[in-house]
Motif scaffolding. Structure first.
Motif, short mmCIF file in Angstrom:
data_model
loop_
_atom_site.label_atom_id
_atom_site.label_comp_id
_atom_site.label_asym_id
_atom_site.label_seq_id
_atom_site.Cartn_x
_atom_site.Cartn_y
_atom_site.Cartn_z
N GLN A 26 -1.18 -10.83 5.66
CA GLN A 26 0.08 -10.62 4.96
C GLN A 26 1.27 -11.22 5.72
OE1 GLN A 26 0.57 -10.26 1.20
NE2 GLN A 26 -1.34 -10.27 1.28
N GLY A 27 2.05 -11.90 5.42
CA GLY A 27 2.54 -12.26 6.57
C GLY A 27 2.49 -12.24 8.39
N ASP A 28 3.29 -12.47 8.99
CA ASP A 28 3.03 -12.43 11.42
C ASP A 28 2.52 -11.34 11.07
OD1 ASP A 28 3.91 -15.32 10.05
OD2 ASP A 28 5.79 -14.62 10.86
N GLN A 43 -1.51 -6.51 11.78
CA GLN A 43 -1.44 -7.03 10.66
C GLN A 43 -1.32 -6.24 9.72
OE1 GLN A 43 -2.03 -10.98 10.87
NE2 GLN A 43 -0.45 -9.95 9.21
N PHE A 44 0.00 -6.44 8.73
CA PHE A 44 0.33 -5.73 7.04
C PHE A 44 -1.32 -6.78 6.30
CE2 PHE A 44 3.97 -4.72 8.24
CZ PHE A 44 4.01 -3.01 8.08
N ILE A 50 3.30 -8.65 13.86
CA ILE A 50 3.73 -7.21 14.37
C ILE A 50 3.38 -6.92 15.70
CG2 ILE A 50 5.14 -7.70 12.50
CD1 ILE A 50 4.30 -4.75 12.24
N ARG A 77 -2.73 -1.26 0.70
CA ARG A 77 -1.81 -1.82 2.13
C ARG A 77 -2.69 -0.51 3.28
NH1 ARG A 77 4.95 -1.42 3.13
NH2 ARG A 77 4.42 0.37 3.90
#
Length: 159
Positions: free
Chosen positions: A130-132, A142-143, A134, A111
């Motif tokens: 992955q996900g929102d 962004q992850f 931040i 990651r």
């Protein structure tokens, strides 16, 4: 342009120069306080992470780190290329070398918490959002996750 060598940081002097280079690229533009010392002894750093450096004319012009979070998950971080060496394949070579190391270590995923302006760079290695989004230090991040079994290998002809 002189050739750039990608290799592991191995001496205290190299670690100190790597931290200085990383601060110059990633933190100085954010007006963050200068902190050039590792948080832990060199022996501990060598056991918990791979620190790669890009060296040109005996100067560190790029750096990146891979940590093992679990037996199958790694974390790529602190990818920093000095401005005069950006867009010349140095970052690509650093990331590719760390992904290759992750495969050798048996990791199945890596990651990264990518700054928004670097997302397309990581997508070239098959990292997926992955996900929102931040906000960290006031910057959109962004992850992203890379499945190593399906990750593309990017070769660079840049020395």
């Amino acid at each position: 342009m002189y050739p750039v060598e990608i290799r592991s940081a191995s001496t205290l002097r190299e670690f100190e120069a790597m931290y200085a280079q990383r601060w110059t690229v990633l933190r100085h533009p954010l007006k963050m306080e200068c902190s050039l010392q590792p948080n832990q002894p060199l022996d501990s750093l060598e056991q918990t992470a791979y620190h790669l450096i890009a060296v040109c004319n005996q100067a560190i012009v790029g750096s990146a780190r891979l940590c093992h979070l679990t037996p199958t998950l790694g974390s790529l971080s602190y990818v920093a290329v000095s401005i005069e060496f950006q867009r010349q394949g140095v970052g690509t070579r650093l990331v590719q070398a760390l992904l290759d190391q992750a495969r050798l270590d048996g990791l199945s995923q890596v990651r990264v918490m990518a700054r928004a302006d670097t997302i397309s760079f990581y997508e070239r290695f098959d990292f997926r959002a992955q996900g929102d989004v931040i906000y960290y230090l006031g910057i959109a991040h962004q992850f992203m996750l890379c499945q190593l079994s399906s990750a593309a290998s990017i070769s660079s002809s840049t020395p």
